[in-house]
Design a protein around this motif. Structure first.
Motif, short mmCIF file in Angstrom:
data_model
loop_
_atom_site.label_atom_id
_atom_site.label_comp_id
_atom_site.label_asym_id
_atom_site.label_seq_id
_atom_site.Cartn_x
_atom_site.Cartn_y
_atom_site.Cartn_z
N SER A 105 0.84 -1.21 0.00
CA SER A 105 0.00 0.00 0.00
C SER A 105 0.87 1.25 0.00
O SER A 105 2.05 1.22 0.36
N ASP A 106 0.27 2.36 -0.39
CA ASP A 106 0.96 3.65 -0.39
C ASP A 106 0.84 4.24 1.01
O ASP A 106 -0.16 4.85 1.37
N ARG A 107 1.88 4.04 1.83
CA ARG A 107 1.82 4.42 3.23
C ARG A 107 2.50 5.77 3.47
O ARG A 107 3.54 6.06 2.89
N GLN A 108 1.90 6.56 4.33
CA GLN A 108 2.46 7.86 4.68
C GLN A 108 3.44 7.72 5.86
O GLN A 108 3.30 6.82 6.68
N PRO A 109 4.44 8.59 5.94
CA PRO A 109 5.42 8.51 7.03
C PRO A 109 4.78 8.70 8.40
O PRO A 109 3.90 9.54 8.58
N ILE A 110 5.21 7.87 9.35
CA ILE A 110 4.86 8.05 10.78
C ILE A 110 6.19 7.99 11.51
O ILE A 110 6.55 6.96 12.10
N ASN A 149 9.47 3.74 -3.99
CA ASN A 149 8.70 3.72 -2.75
C ASN A 149 9.24 2.75 -1.70
O ASN A 149 8.48 2.06 -1.03
N ASP A 151 10.64 1.71 1.88
CA ASP A 151 10.34 2.27 3.19
C ASP A 151 11.56 2.90 3.84
O ASP A 151 11.47 3.97 4.45
N LYS A 154 12.42 6.27 2.20
CA LYS A 154 11.46 7.33 2.55
C LYS A 154 11.43 7.63 4.04
O LYS A 154 10.74 8.55 4.47
N LEU A 156 10.08 6.04 6.63
CA LEU A 156 8.68 6.03 7.04
C LEU A 156 8.50 5.93 8.55
O LEU A 156 7.56 6.50 9.11
N TYR A 157 9.39 5.19 9.23
CA TYR A 157 9.16 4.90 10.64
C TYR A 157 10.40 5.15 11.46
O TYR A 157 11.51 5.29 10.93
#
Length: 719
Positions: A105-110, A149, A151, A154, A156-157
């Motif tokens: 899935s296209d996940r947004q950064p957290i 994309n 992780d 980017k 992301l976490y």
């Protein structure tokens, strides 16, 4: 572009991030006691989500209660399938998982939250996590391909806890290490785990590998060697995960010269390699240096180790096609239950809507009734509804309220305490009963609409059927679908030693008249011819195989409030004659006790009675014994020589039993090429009625409905 020629860089990464590689260690079990798969599998599943203190999670206290760290769970399709039958959303939340998302899935950064990954160790998964570059040579030009994309790229976490469903290869681990170092993200990878959870646990002693169309792939003459090898490796990886999760090294038994023998040979080698190469990190609870422990009961030796019996689906094809009559088999066959989820279509306010229900491991009604004949189950719904009403009346009477909704919050403390203690259990019980009422009502509608009781009755008494009765059933326009009639005839065809060509031609004409495809029959003709030829070559067949049939037992009288509630639903579905006529027809239709072919083989092996049965010539492997030498378990080395089954060259080394007969209290029965709830339930019935209760875990490459299996043999017969 970073090249990992420097082994020191990789080794430093691996030592810091992979730790062991941190495998899940099964808890040691007392002799002759073993956890079920459902008891064992949630333990590491919860452990991989419990980033909190990274403490072990015990079976008695499955949820950590200190320092909950909120986290993200990321999974691929296979990881999702493994988790979904085991954990509900609220259970994930109790582990601190606030968000769960697919890997693709296209996940947004957290950025302030750690992420737990549960994915297969494939190149596709690694490329989504990290920036892995691939090179393709086109003519004389080298083209670099980057997967977008990632992780790590980017960011992301906050940190990454990577959990793989089975052991990641050295090459992929190196690629992951290179990508992490290249993106300066290596410090964010907190841990990398091999979880050995590459199977789906559906019930306590029931699992699936979820390998789609496995029977077709393994029996298709056009399947390439690479396809066969890939399927075999997937099966071996998954079975290794199963035995590692159970924590005991099994004796492996299988027929000679088919797909099952190929899997057994590779699994034996895989376990041997693990024992030799992982002495300080052994997945198995028992010592690999000791001989297999034996105890003596009566005149025979009893092994405290389990036996893994690997069977080939061609052993019994009729079981995959027959009409059934127990609750779980009907839910699976008629309502297409997948991963313990049932979807039914109901009508509310004139509109058709779909409802989905999840059957979990703690469903008291399913645990009690899944193997019972459907009429008995329908009666028990009524009994449980009345019991629920009585319990609700007791609670409301104590508080002076007319219903649970009318309870006074200002009532005295003792009354409120009693009510609040009982309310969660009553609410959960009502939800469970409502679910099973909906499922049972849908089953009544389907059974009544297709007159499936008539097909089941015929198949229960196949030995008494004549050409006339079979043709009448095939030509009856009021009963069943074309698929029901095809299934009936295929079961009849497989049960007969020989059908005259003239009669077979008449049957085929009758099937064509109702719109049945001849592909499945064409394929089964070839299977029967091959079996006859193989038996003639071997100098005759061996006994001990049972006829295909349905398991179950018990008696029931239909009636009660539940059936009144069902009446409107069933009549609205177009069942002629109403609920009373339907119930009357079900009253005395109870399955006889029949052991399937697989159950007969398992019984002969577990009781040490294989002489004179179809299991007499089975191969035996002991991964703990030295190659080429007899072990203290009474197993001597031998050789297989026959070739059976499409797609496999059956040559393999193995062993055969010596004069001393070994009995087993625990067995893992695995069928290569597909299984179903009927076979699982038949094995459990045998385990329960044994003088000394047996523990049998059943699994297959996939759990398929009769419709799905028909589609596979249709494809094979149409080539």
């Amino acid at each position: 572009m970073l090249h990992l020629n420097n082994r020191d860089a990789f080794d430093a990464f691996a030592a810091a991030k992979r730790t062991k590689i941190a495998t899940v260690q099964p808890q040691s079990q007392p002799q002759n006691q073993s956890q079920s798969l459902n008891q064992s599998q949630p333990q590491p599943s919860l452990q991989i989500q419990s980033v909190n203190s990274l403490q072990s999670v015990s079976a008695n206290s499955p949820l950590p209660i200190i320092d909950i760290v909120w986290k993200v769970l990321v999974y691929d399709k296979h990881g999702q399938d493994i988790i979904s039958p085991l954990l509900k959303v609220n259970e994930l939340r109790e582990c601190g998982v606030t968000v769960h998302m697919p890997l693709t899935s296209d996940r947004q950064p957290i950025p302030d939250v750690p992420a737990v990954y549960f994915v297969s160790p494939t190149r596709e998964s690694i490329s989504r996590i990290a920036e892995v570059r691939f090179f393709f040579i086109l003519c004389i030009k080298v083209v670099e391909l980057e997967i977008p994309n990632q992780d790590l790229t980017k960011n992301l976490y906050e940190s990454y806890y990577l959990n793989f469903t089975y052991s990641i290869s050295r090459n992929l681990l190196e690629e992951l290490a290179a990508a992490a170092i290249a993106t300066n993200a290596s410090v964010q990878i907190a841990q990398v785990y091999d979880q050995y959870l590459n199977f789906i646990s559906l019930e306590d002693r029931f699992f699936s590998l979820n390998l789609s169309e496995s029977y077709k792939l393994l029996n298709d003459a056009t399947s390439s060697d690479s396809v066969i090898e890939s399927v075999t490796e997937n099966i071996v990886n998954a079975l290794f995960s199963v035995v590692a999760t159970m924590g005991a090294i099994p004796i492996i038994s299988c027929p000679r010269g088919n797909a099952a023998a190929n899997v057994a040979t590779k699994l034996d080698q895989r376990i041997r390699d693990h024992i030799m190469n992982s002495r300080n990190n052994n997945l198995f609870s028992e010592s690999s240096s000791l001989p297999p422990p034996l105890s003596h009961s009566g005149s025979g030796a009893v092994s405290s180790r389990p036996v893994l019996i690997i069977l080939d689906r061609n052993l019994d094809l009729g079981t995959m096609l027959s009409h059934t009559w127990s609750y779980s088999t009907l839910v699976h066959d008629l309502l297409d239950m997948k991963l313990n989820r049932v979807v039914i279509e109901t009508e509310e306010k004139g509109k058709k809507i779909k409802k989905s229900f999840d059957i979990d491991a703690n469903d008291f009604f399913w645990l009690k009734n899944s193997g019972n004949p459907f009429p008995q189950v329908a009666e028990d719904v009524n009994v449980e509804i009345n019991r629920y009403k009585k319990d609700v009346d007791d609670v409301t009477r104590s508080s002076g309220a007319a219903s649970l909704e009318d309870m006074d919050p200002n009532a005295n403390a003792e009354t409120l305490k009693y009510a609040l203690t009982a309310l969660p259990e009553l609410t959960d019980r009502k939800r469970t009963l409502d679910m099973h009422m909906n499922i049972a009502a849908q089953l009544f509608a389907v059974i009544g609409g297709r007159k499936l009781d008539a097909f089941f009755a015929i198949e229960e008494a196949l030995g008494k059927q004549t050409k006339t009765t079979i043709l009448e059933a095939l030509r009856d326009k009021e009963k069943g679908t074309p698929e029901d009639k095809l299934r009936l005839f295929l079961v009849y065809f497989l049960a007969q030693d020989d059908i005259p060509k003239e009669d077979l031609s008449v049957y085929e004409d009758a099937l064509r008249e109702v719109g049945c495809s001849m592909g499945p029959l064409t394929y089964l003709k070839g299977v029967k011819s091959f079996i006859k030829m193989a038996a003639a070559t071997a100098g005759g067949g061996s006994g001990g195989s049972g006829s295909s049939g349905t398991g179950g037992q018990g008696s029931s009288s239909m009636g009660g409030e539940f059936f009144g509630k069902l009446g409107k639903f069933v009549e609205g579905s177009g069942v002629s004659g109403g609920i009373e006529n339907l119930i009357t027809g079900f009253k005395d239709l109870l399955p006889s006790r029949k052991d399937l072919a697989s159950t007969n083989i398992v019984q002969s092996i577990m009781e040490g009675n294989s002489a004179g049965t179809s299991a007499e010539d089975y191969l035996y492997f002991d991964p703990k014994a030295s190659r080429g030498a007899s072990s203290s378990s009474g197993i001597t080395m031998g050789k297989s020589s026959s070739k059976l089954g499409g797609g496999f060259n059956g040559s393999s080394s193995g062993s055969s039993p010596a004069s001393s007969k070994i009995a087993y209290q625990q067995a893992i029965v695995f069928v290569v090429g597909g299984g179903n709830y009927l076979e699982y339930q038949n094995l459990q019935d045998y385990a329960q009625r044994s003088q000394q209760k047996k523990r049998i875990t059943y699994g297959s490459t996939e759990i398929v409905t009769a419709h799905e299996f028909l589609a596979q043999i249709e494809a094979l017969g149409s080539r």
